[in-house]
Design a protein around this motif. Structure first.
Motif, PDB file in Angstrom:
ATOM      1  N   PHE A  89       0.992  -1.306   0.155  1.00 58.12           N
ATOM      2  CA  PHE A  89      -0.053   0.075  -0.216  1.00 58.12           C
ATOM      3  C   PHE A  89       0.996   1.327   0.081  1.00 58.12           C
ATOM      4  CE2 PHE A  89      -2.615   3.360   2.193  1.00 58.12           C
ATOM      5  CZ  PHE A  89      -3.504   3.453   1.471  1.00 58.12           C
ATOM      6  N   GLN A  90       1.738   1.352   0.998  1.00 63.24           N
ATOM      7  CA  GLN A  90       2.683   2.394   1.009  1.00 63.24           C
ATOM      8  C   GLN A  90       3.563   2.692  -0.404  1.00 63.24           C
ATOM      9  OE1 GLN A  90       5.097   1.330   4.209  1.00 63.24           O
ATOM     10  NE2 GLN A  90       3.602   1.829   5.859  1.00 63.24           N
ATOM     11  N   ILE A  91       3.953   1.611  -1.111  1.00 67.47           N
ATOM     12  CA  ILE A  91       4.725   1.669  -2.190  1.00 67.47           C
ATOM     13  C   ILE A  91       4.008   2.309  -3.497  1.00 67.47           C
ATOM     14  CG2 ILE A  91       6.026   0.228  -3.893  1.00 67.47           C
ATOM     15  CD1 ILE A  91       7.179  -1.138  -1.648  1.00 67.47           C
ATOM     16  N   ILE A  92       2.723   1.464  -3.685  1.00 66.70           N
ATOM     17  CA  ILE A  92       1.977   2.185  -4.516  1.00 66.70           C
ATOM     18  C   ILE A  92       1.396   3.518  -4.451  1.00 66.70           C
ATOM     19  CG2 ILE A  92      -0.345   1.520  -5.793  1.00 66.70           C
ATOM     20  CD1 ILE A  92       2.168  -0.544  -6.170  1.00 66.70           C
ATOM     21  N   ILE A  93       1.093   3.959  -3.275  1.00 62.55           N
ATOM     22  CA  ILE A  93       0.623   5.392  -3.258  1.00 62.55           C
ATOM     23  C   ILE A  93       1.787   6.330  -3.518  1.00 62.55           C
ATOM     24  CG2 ILE A  93       0.016   7.177  -1.359  1.00 62.55           C
ATOM     25  CD1 ILE A  93      -2.189   5.104  -2.231  1.00 62.55           C
ATOM     26  N   THR A  94       3.168   5.889  -3.174  1.00 56.77           N
ATOM     27  CA  THR A  94       4.364   6.650  -3.570  1.00 56.77           C
ATOM     28  C   THR A  94       4.526   6.440  -4.967  1.00 56.77           C
ATOM     29  OG1 THR A  94       5.264   5.824  -1.409  1.00 56.77           O
ATOM     30  CG2 THR A  94       6.854   7.025  -3.275  1.00 56.77           C
ATOM     31  N   ALA A  95       4.348   5.532  -5.836  1.00 60.89           N
ATOM     32  CA  ALA A  95       4.565   5.547  -7.080  1.00 60.89           C
ATOM     33  C   ALA A  95       3.327   6.353  -7.926  1.00 60.89           C
ATOM     34  CB  ALA A  95       4.255   3.962  -7.598  1.00 60.89           C
ATOM     35  N   ALA A 113       8.692   2.051  -8.363  1.00 61.69           N
ATOM     36  CA  ALA A 113       7.902   1.351  -7.274  1.00 61.69           C
ATOM     37  C   ALA A 113       8.849  -0.006  -7.267  1.00 61.69           C
ATOM     38  CB  ALA A 113       6.757   0.981  -7.624  1.00 61.69           C
ATOM     39  N   LEU A 114       9.152  -0.798  -8.043  1.00 60.96           N
ATOM     40  CA  LEU A 114       9.931  -1.991  -7.904  1.00 60.96           C
ATOM     41  C   LEU A 114      11.274  -1.791  -7.179  1.00 60.96           C
ATOM     42  CD1 LEU A 114      10.433  -4.916  -8.765  1.00 60.96           C
ATOM     43  CD2 LEU A 114      11.525  -4.097 -10.801  1.00 60.96           C
ATOM     44  N   GLY A 115      11.913  -0.609  -7.365  1.00 60.27           N
ATOM     45  CA  GLY A 115      13.151  -0.290  -6.725  1.00 60.27           C
ATOM     46  C   GLY A 115      12.749  -0.266  -4.996  1.00 60.27           C
ATOM     47  N   LEU A 116      11.608   0.522  -4.788  1.00 60.82           N
ATOM     48  CA  LEU A 116      11.191   0.561  -3.451  1.00 60.82           C
ATOM     49  C   LEU A 116      11.052  -0.860  -2.803  1.00 60.82           C
ATOM     50  CD1 LEU A 116       8.842   3.491  -3.447  1.00 60.82           C
ATOM     51  CD2 LEU A 116      11.094   3.369  -2.746  1.00 60.82           C
ATOM     52  N   PHE A 117      10.463  -1.759  -3.676  1.00 65.24           N
ATOM     53  CA  PHE A 117      10.187  -3.159  -3.137  1.00 65.24           C
ATOM     54  C   PHE A 117      11.530  -3.933  -2.726  1.00 65.24           C
ATOM     55  CE2 PHE A 117       5.657  -3.392  -4.734  1.00 65.24           C
ATOM     56  CZ  PHE A 117       5.271  -3.794  -3.507  1.00 65.24           C
ATOM     57  N   PHE A 118      12.518  -3.422  -3.742  1.00 67.32           N
ATOM     58  CA  PHE A 118      13.796  -4.175  -3.531  1.00 67.32           C
ATOM     59  C   PHE A 118      14.469  -3.670  -2.419  1.00 67.32           C
ATOM     60  CE2 PHE A 118      13.069  -6.331  -7.577  1.00 67.32           C
ATOM     61  CZ  PHE A 118      14.223  -7.407  -7.732  1.00 67.32           C
ATOM     62  N   TYR A 119      14.112  -2.345  -2.248  1.00 66.69           N
ATOM     63  CA  TYR A 119      14.851  -1.850  -0.899  1.00 66.69           C
ATOM     64  C   TYR A 119      14.403  -2.154   0.456  1.00 66.69           C
ATOM     65  CZ  TYR A 119      15.903   2.007   2.539  1.00 66.69           C
ATOM     66  OH  TYR A 119      16.501   2.496   3.573  1.00 66.69           O
ATOM     67  N   LYS A 120      12.918  -2.504   0.326  1.00 69.77           N
ATOM     68  CA  LYS A 120      12.066  -3.103   1.501  1.00 69.77           C
ATOM     69  C   LYS A 120      12.738  -4.401   1.898  1.00 69.77           C
ATOM     70  CE  LYS A 120       9.269   0.162   2.938  1.00 69.77           C
ATOM     71  NZ  LYS A 120       8.795   0.466   4.415  1.00 69.77           N
ATOM     72  N   PHE A 121      13.038  -5.220   0.795  1.00 72.53           N
ATOM     73  CA  PHE A 121      13.358  -6.606   1.088  1.00 72.53           C
ATOM     74  C   PHE A 121      14.510  -6.805   1.408  1.00 72.53           C
ATOM     75  CE2 PHE A 121       9.590  -7.919  -2.107  1.00 72.53           C
ATOM     76  CZ  PHE A 121       8.530  -7.727  -1.102  1.00 72.53           C
ATOM     77  N   THR A 122      15.568  -5.975   1.084  1.00 72.66           N
ATOM     78  CA  THR A 122      16.901  -6.400   1.099  1.00 72.66           C
ATOM     79  C   THR A 122      17.646  -5.317   1.875  1.00 72.66           C
ATOM     80  OG1 THR A 122      17.716  -4.676  -0.913  1.00 72.66           O
ATOM     81  CG2 THR A 122      17.100  -7.115  -1.308  1.00 72.66           C
ATOM     82  N   SER A 123      17.182  -4.286   2.424  1.00 72.03           N
ATOM     83  CA  SER A 123      17.935  -3.450   3.411  1.00 72.03           C
ATOM     84  C   SER A 123      17.879  -3.850   4.813  1.00 72.03           C
ATOM     85  CB  SER A 123      17.430  -1.658   3.309  1.00 72.03           C
ATOM     86  OG  SER A 123      16.044  -1.877   3.828  1.00 72.03           O
ATOM     87  N   SER A 124      19.099  -3.915   5.519  1.00 73.37           N
ATOM     88  CA  SER A 124      18.819  -4.032   6.797  1.00 73.37           C
ATOM     89  C   SER A 124      18.149  -3.291   7.649  1.00 73.37           C
ATOM     90  CB  SER A 124      20.398  -3.995   7.455  1.00 73.37           C
ATOM     91  OG  SER A 124      20.626  -2.576   7.240  1.00 73.37           O
ATOM     92  N   THR A 125      17.509  -3.631   8.869  1.00 78.65           N
ATOM     93  CA  THR A 125      16.471  -3.102   9.572  1.00 78.65           C
ATOM     94  C   THR A 125      16.668  -3.436  11.179  1.00 78.65           C
ATOM     95  OG1 THR A 125      14.392  -2.617  10.094  1.00 78.65           O
ATOM     96  CG2 THR A 125      14.644  -4.709   9.207  1.00 78.65           C
ATOM     97  N   ARG A 126      16.571  -2.100  12.003  1.00 79.12           N
ATOM     98  CA  ARG A 126      16.777  -2.573  13.525  1.00 79.12           C
ATOM     99  C   ARG A 126      15.678  -3.293  13.729  1.00 79.12           C
ATOM    100  NH1 ARG A 126      18.222   3.442  15.564  1.00 79.12           N
ATOM    101  NH2 ARG A 126      20.245   3.801  14.488  1.00 79.12           N
ATOM    102  N   ARG A 127      14.620  -3.575  13.058  1.00 82.42           N
ATOM    103  CA  ARG A 127      13.352  -4.244  13.622  1.00 82.42           C
ATOM    104  C   ARG A 127      13.612  -5.889  13.346  1.00 82.42           C
ATOM    105  NH1 ARG A 127       8.459  -1.419  11.088  1.00 82.42           N
ATOM    106  NH2 ARG A 127       9.652  -1.630   9.351  1.00 82.42           N
ATOM    107  N   GLN A 128      14.571  -6.067  12.465  1.00 83.73           N
ATOM    108  CA  GLN A 128      14.770  -7.732  12.056  1.00 83.73           C
ATOM    109  C   GLN A 128      14.754  -8.618  13.369  1.00 83.73           C
ATOM    110  OE1 GLN A 128      18.337  -7.140   9.872  1.00 83.73           O
ATOM    111  NE2 GLN A 128      19.617  -8.468  11.191  1.00 83.73           N
ATOM    112  N   GLN A 129      15.086  -8.200  14.508  1.00 81.78           N
ATOM    113  CA  GLN A 129      15.628  -9.111  15.757  1.00 81.78           C
ATOM    114  C   GLN A 129      13.842  -9.117  16.216  1.00 81.78           C
ATOM    115  OE1 GLN A 129      17.876 -10.635  16.530  1.00 81.78           O
ATOM    116  NE2 GLN A 129      19.348  -9.674  15.026  1.00 81.78           N
ATOM    117  N   GLN A 130      13.278 -10.228  16.126  1.00 83.46           N
ATOM    118  CA  GLN A 130      11.981 -10.452  16.672  1.00 83.46           C
ATOM    119  C   GLN A 130      11.838 -11.569  17.593  1.00 83.46           C
ATOM    120  OE1 GLN A 130       9.304  -8.467  15.697  1.00 83.46           O
ATOM    121  NE2 GLN A 130      10.344  -7.390  14.104  1.00 83.46           N
TER     122      GLN A 130
END
Length: 523
Positions: free
Chosen positions: A158-164, A200-217
């Motif tokens: 939803f966030q990516i499509i609105i941005t695109a 939009a595709l670039g944003l998806f790849f960024y979401k999927f591949t970038s490191s995030t502090r929230r990855q420790q669940q």
């Protein structure tokens, strides 16, 4: 509330392509006039309907991820997703090349009017040629959205499509009004949409591949947290552009023919509508048809979110039922092969298992029925919302065209739009439930029938217009009346099929309760 929380953001998933086309329609109509806007009718038809043939990628990805998240590790889900992206890139590239090679020859027969202004043909071809380069991005965007939905992550798409969409609007305003042949007009709209898709595709790849502090669940959340970072590392370019493995193709093979047949059956109706309008009616009607279809395609994703919800929630319920039956069969086999156990012990063991299986079967029935009921409740609420928007369409016309003749034609179709949009949620919910229950043969067969019957009914209007005393016998309203009859039949047929499958599921699960064992409820 789970269905509502999922369905509302999921609207943005199906909203990508129609929203971009809607923005193109509005900017071209306001900045370039009726002829250029009329050219979008056959051009968008070729692009959007060609893209629908890739829908098996999205349905297959959603179902596979939704089912496998109960059984597979994060690494296994990651590998499945990367394999899906590879397959999507291959399909998207092939489809884009096919469009470039064939669409120029398709435009004149599709329009079906030899006297049409040559400016319309040129403007339509420019739009199609440029948008064809965006097909690989469109395929991978759809696959990424589907993977997120399979993991019940609807916020990221939803966030990516609105941005695109915002980016597309900005580029449309900057490019469409220019007088440069391959930059302004419909070409400018096409460049804006294609650039937005790759963004939009670039944003998806960024979401999927970038490191995030929230990855420790927390460990308790388990696989529910996989969507935070389920690719887990940078995708190596050489590995990514490799051909998909045999297993990936096998995973998608059950969806290719049924889902593609379904989409072709849908598209044949829209193509026949566009052909009748462009070959029988005038340029103003073509422009009005483009406005109406743009509005329709922008609003129907609100109902399609119910379909996505059904495809995301139901597979795990059916999978749990299948696993229960598999375990039961295994235990029963083990019991019958144990020759050292007495007859009385076997009887006691069987009775105990039967009693323990009853709650599992009953729970499955309750879960499925309650999920279906909740999806239909949400569909009804969305139908009310869509009907309110439908009656507001006349107020939006000044934002889409400055031609009063076009506005008048659009307003004549508003009652049909009201009837279609108010019931569209029930149709989408029913189709999504059938997809979630994997009733692919029924969908493939019924859309195969629609593929033949509905275009014949549409082309009948063209015949009536040609043999009639005046062309005014057939109008744009006549075309949409036929579509309303088609939609009514689809709703009744799909609702009946859902009821039959639900009863079949309940009866077989009840047999399992009575016998203590049985086959899969959906077998």
């Amino acid at each position: 509330m789970r269905v509502v929380r999922f369905a509302i953001p999921a609207i943005g998933v199906y909203l990508c392509s129609p929203m971009l086309s809607m923005i193109d329609t509005a900017t071209v109509g306001l900045f370039c006039g009726t002829l250029q806007q009329a050219a979008l009718n056959p051009a968008v038809m070729i692009i959007d309907y060609s893209a629908r043939t890739m829908s098996f990628l999205y349905t297959g990805t959603t179902n596979m991820i939704a089912t496998s998240k109960q059984k597979k590790t994060a690494d296994e889900i990651k590998d499945s997703f990367i394999g899906s992206l590879r397959f999507a890139f291959l399909i998207g590239t092939g489809l884009g090349g096919l469009i470039l090679l064939t669409s120029k020859r398709m435009l004149v027969p599709l329009i079906g009017n030899d006297t049409i202004d040559t400016e319309v043909i040129r403007a339509a071809w420019k739009y199609v040629a440029i948008r064809a380069f965006g097909m690989p991005a469109a395929a991978m965007i759809g696959t990424s959205q589907a993977a997120c939905l399979g993991l019940q992550d609807n916020k990221t798409p939803f966030q990516i499509i609105i941005t695109a969409a915002v980016m597309n609007l900005v580029l449309d305003i900057a490019l469409v009004g220019r007088k440069i042949p391959w930059v302004g007009g419909t070409a400018g709209a096409a460049w804006a949409t294609t650039a937005s898709q790759y963004f939009a595709l670039g944003l998806f790849f960024y979401k999927f591949t970038s490191s995030t502090r929230r990855q420790q669940q927390p460990a308790a959340k388990g696989k529910q947290a996989i969507h935070k970072r389920f690719v887990g590392r940078k995708i190596e370019m050489e590995s990514f552009f490799a051909l998909p493995c045999k297993k990936t193709i096998q995973d998608f093979s059950p969806y290719i023919i049924p889902v593609t047949t379904t989409q072709i059956g849908r598209c044949s109706t829209y193509i026949a509508m566009g052909h009748v309008v462009s070959s029988t009616l005038d340029t103003a009607s073509m422009a009005a048809q483009q406005i109406i279809t743009s509005i329709f395609y922008t609003l129907i994703p609100i109902g399609d979110s119910c379909s996505l919800a059904a495809q995301s929630f139901l597979p795990s319920i059916i999978s749990a039922a299948s696993d229960s039956n598999t375990n039961t069969d295994t235990d029963t086999t083990a019991d019958t092969t144990n020759t050292t156990t007495t007859t009385q012990q076997q009887h006691n063991t069987s009775s105990a298992k039967s009693q323990s299986e009853k709650p599992v079967a009953n729970s499955t029935i309750i879960d499925m029925n309650q999920t279906i009921k909740n999806i239909y409740k949400v569909a009804g609420c969305l139908g009310i919302f869509l009907s309110l928007i439908a009656i507001s369409i006349p107020f939006a016309c000044p934002l889409l065209t400055s031609d009063t003749a076009v506005t008048s034609i659009v307003q004549s179709v508003v009652p049909i739009m009201f009837a279609l949009l108010s019931t569209h949620g029930f149709f989408c919910a029913s189709e999504g439930i059938l997809l979630g229950l994997r009733d692919l043969k029924f969908l493939g067969r019924i859309y195969g029938i629609f593929f033949v019957v509905v275009p014949i009914l549409m082309l009948r209007l063209k015949y009536i217009a040609k043999v009639g005393a005046t062309n005014n016998i057939i109008s744009l309203l006549s075309v949409w009346n036929v579509f309303l009859g088609y939609q009514t039949f689809r709703i009744l047929a799909f609702l009946s099929r859902v009821f039959i499958l639900r009863e079949r599921f309940s009866n077989k699960a009840s047999d399992k309760n009575g016998n203590g064992h049985g086959e899969s409820p959906m077998a």
